[in-house]
Design an enzyme around this catalytic site. Structure first.
Site, PDB file in Angstrom:
ATOM      1  N   LYS A 212       0.835  -1.210   0.000  1.00 31.93           N
ATOM      2  CA  LYS A 212       0.000   0.000   0.000  1.00 31.93           C
ATOM      3  C   LYS A 212       0.867   1.256   0.000  1.00 31.93           C
ATOM      4  O   LYS A 212       1.562   1.531   0.966  1.00 31.93           O
ATOM      5  CB  LYS A 212      -0.907   0.058   1.245  1.00 31.93           C
ATOM      6  CG  LYS A 212      -1.917   1.197   1.122  1.00 31.93           C
ATOM      7  CD  LYS A 212      -2.530   1.628   2.425  1.00 31.93           C
ATOM      8  CE  LYS A 212      -1.761   2.696   3.137  1.00 31.93           C
ATOM      9  NZ  LYS A 212      -1.719   4.018   2.454  1.00 31.93           N
ATOM     10  N   GLU A 287      10.691   1.062   9.967  1.00 30.75           N
ATOM     11  CA  GLU A 287      11.612   2.190   9.748  1.00 30.75           C
ATOM     12  C   GLU A 287      10.811   3.440  10.072  1.00 30.75           C
ATOM     13  O   GLU A 287       9.942   3.836   9.308  1.00 30.75           O
ATOM     14  CB  GLU A 287      12.067   2.235   8.283  1.00 30.75           C
ATOM     15  CG  GLU A 287      12.752   0.990   7.786  1.00 30.75           C
ATOM     16  CD  GLU A 287      14.130   0.807   8.374  1.00 30.75           C
ATOM     17  OE1 GLU A 287      14.629   1.735   9.052  1.00 30.75           O
ATOM     18  OE2 GLU A 287      14.696  -0.286   8.188  1.00 30.75           O
ATOM     19  N   CYS A 321      13.829  11.031   5.773  1.00 31.37           N
ATOM     20  CA  CYS A 321      13.773  10.439   7.124  1.00 31.37           C
ATOM     21  C   CYS A 321      15.082  10.614   7.879  1.00 31.37           C
ATOM     22  O   CYS A 321      15.081  10.744   9.089  1.00 31.37           O
ATOM     23  CB  CYS A 321      13.394   8.972   7.037  1.00 31.37           C
ATOM     24  SG  CYS A 321      14.285   8.131   5.760  1.00 31.37           S
ATOM     25  N   GLU A 418      10.424  15.914  15.363  1.00 33.02           N
ATOM     26  CA  GLU A 418      10.777  15.941  13.946  1.00 33.02           C
ATOM     27  C   GLU A 418       9.861  16.910  13.189  1.00 33.02           C
ATOM     28  O   GLU A 418       8.669  16.949  13.449  1.00 33.02           O
ATOM     29  CB  GLU A 418      10.566  14.516  13.417  1.00 33.02           C
ATOM     30  CG  GLU A 418      10.841  14.332  11.961  1.00 33.02           C
ATOM     31  CD  GLU A 418      10.574  12.887  11.503  1.00 33.02           C
ATOM     32  OE1 GLU A 418       9.619  12.256  11.993  1.00 33.02           O
ATOM     33  OE2 GLU A 418      11.328  12.406  10.654  1.00 33.02           O
TER      34      GLU A 418
END
Ligand code: TAP
Length: 516
Positions: A212, A287, A321, A418
């Site tokens: 997905k 991750e 990331c 973040e």
């Protein structure tokens, strides 16, 4: 017979197989592009049950590119059953590793042939700068397919000396076997590359897959599906189900026939997924988010540190990331460093991602852009100094100025959370106490990447040893490679993408013991 045809084709042979679908055709970036907008299940492009759709938006002007079919849980179930059949009964599992490798090499070749088209799709769907998309989003995707294609015939077990049941003799050996049907759920920042990092390892190991993509950027995954048919990958081996995370994503994570889930995304969703995977003890690799520290000592090559820090923060408009989420700059060079980054940041060319002179494109989608604006506001409210940028640009499209915040203290929101955007967060540190700054750098629940700039090898090695992060860059940043393992520590997750280690995420070890 079929497998021979497949292999023939994979040897670069005859006519490639085409698949019919309800195509979106556009002339953009001085080329004709064509891509699907339906689900890809069992080798066919099909509408979702109920036919609901999601608008795919071009972030450069907020126009609707097309309406993409939105998978339901029933669609996911169909896809999983197709993947199960392909694994249990299809040609895929009967192919030798070498022939499987040939198919994946052929797929990589086709991706290369369609490189410009794939990069254009990525640019209009995710706001990636076209020149960067060619090199990174698509270029590294092709590299990773070739890298793992090469592993297909090198997946081996061990022979293990064990004690003998005398007077008989014993031998144990291990077999590395594919897990079966794997699920993949990926984010929107590098749509095709995140698919490729995971799926290449997953298929090289011999699994079948239901994937997905993020609902805001699903188009390159669908074009990829079309190419997989051309490459001769048998039906059911790859299934792509665009849709929402809470519906299609959750249906994959909770499906009892899916035995492994590979996920890249936020820590928050990672926690939900890990709980969901508990339902059938699904193996998972996660991750997740990061807030990667980059420490700049005063003995570094300053120009190089500035250049890399800017790449570390602003690469792919900060939607990266491993972005350097926090800079620690030694007080003796702090002001000079800040001056230089401001000077260089002013030179960044912001604009249409398809324009060859652009280096900074629009943010991926509106909700993300809004989050960045309030993130900076919160930093300023808490006492950080806004030295550059900080707002949405006054022009059409989701453009956000590259931003620099200084005087950031450890307890501020912007020091801990973040942003996932082009926001440089700078704190100072004093003296030459490496341990003290490493302690501050480690004072986070994330542990994805890190970096250090210094000419002192002892200091660099001490940093590499003590930093709690899965990736350490010394006098460079963002230097990832398909052959080197990639993944985080702590709440940045576990399990590796890339490199030999990634294969093990998609294999199981069987131990066979015999007596003779
Ligand atoms: P998320 O919101 O976590 O979404 C990631 C994917 O998970 C999307 O496809 C999403 O679907 C899906 N999802 C959401 N809820 C789900 C659920 N309950 N069950 C199953 N799937 C679900 O992250 P994002 O906003 O796309 O990406 C940004 C985050 O990803 C950042 O934190 C960033 O650090 C992280 N990231 C990490 C890495 C690595 S390698 N560590 C790489 C890239 C990004 P939707 O389509 O509905 O959103």
């Amino acid at each position: 017979e079929f497998s021979e045809a497949v292999v023939l084709k994979s040897r670069g042979g005859s006519a490639s197989k085409e698949v019919e679908y309800d195509a979106v055709v556009m002339h953009v970036n001085n080329m004709d592009i064509k891509f699907p907008k339906q689900l890809f299940i069992d080798g066919q492009f099909v509408n979702a049950e109920g036919g609901r759709t999601i608008d795919s938006i071009n972030p450069a002007d907020e126009s609707v590119i097309c309406k993409v079919q939105r998978a339901t849980a029933a669609d996911v179930d169909r896809a999983v059953r197709a993947a199960k059949r392909a694994f249990d009964e299809g040609e895929w599992s009967k192919l030798s590793g070498r022939d499987r490798g040939r198919l994946l090499f052929r797929l990589a070749d086709l991706m290369e042939e369609h490189k410009q088209e794939l990069a254009t799709i990525e640019a209009i769907d995710s706001g990636a700068v076209y020149t960067l998309a060619l090199k990174t989003h698509v270029g590294m995707s092709i590299d990773v397919w070739r890298y793992f294609a090469g592993w297909c015939d090198k997946i081996t077990g061990h022979t293990i000396p064990i004690s003998h049941a005398r007077p008989n003799r014993n031998l144990a050996f291990t077999r590395k076997e594919p897990i079966g049907v794997c699920g993949l759920v990926t984010p929107w920042n590098y749509p095709l590359m995140m698919l490729s990092w995971k799926m290449a390892a997953c298929l090289a190991a011999g699994n079948t897959v239901v994937m997905k993509p993020a609902q805001v950027s699903p188009l390159s995954a669908l074009k990829f599906a079309e190419l997989s048919v051309k490459a001769g990958i048998p039906p059911g081996v790859i299934n792509i189900v665009p849709g929402s995370g809470s519906e299609a994503g959750d249906a994959i994570a909770s499906h009892p026939l899916v035995r492994k889930l590979g996920f890249t995304g936020s820590t928050e969703v990672g926690q939900t997924i890990m709980r969901t995977c508990a339902s059938n003890i699904k193996k998972c690799s996660l991750e997740l988010g990061g807030k990667s520290p980059l420490v700049v000592f005063d003995d570094c090559d300053l120009d190089r540190a500035v250049r890399n820090a800017m790449g570390g923060v602003f690469f792919n408009k900060g939607e990266n990331c491993i972005a350097a989420g926090r800079l620690f700059v030694q007080d003796t060079i702090h002001d000079r460093f800040v001056e230089k980054v401001i000077e260089e940041t002013k030179k960044i060319v912001i604009g249409d991602p398809l324009d060859r002179s652009t280096s900074h494109g629009p943010q991926n989608h509106k909700a993300h852009l809004d989050k960045l604006v309030s993130y900076v506001q919160r930093g300023v409210q808490e006492g950080a100094s806004l030295r550059h940028g900080g707002k949405r640009l006054d022009r059409p499209g989701l453009f956000f100025e590259p931003t620099i915040l200084t005087d950031v203290e450890d307890d501020m929101y912007v020091a801990k959370e973040e942003s996932f955007g082009p926001i440089m967060i700078i704190s100072r540190f004093s003296g030459n106490d490496v341990d003290a700054v490493i302690k501050r750098a480690n004072n986070t629940e994330f542990g994805l990447a890190s970096g250090v700039f210094t000419r002192d090898i002892n200091r660099a090695m001490a940093f590499a040893e003590k930093i709690e992060a899965g990736t350490v860059f010394i006098n460079t940043y963002n230097k990832t490679d398909v052959a080197a393992p990639f993944g985080g520590f702590k709440q940045s997750g576990f399990g590796k993408d890339l490199g030999e280690e990634a294969l093990n995420e998609y294999l199981k070890t069987k131990c066979v013991t015999l007596e003779y």
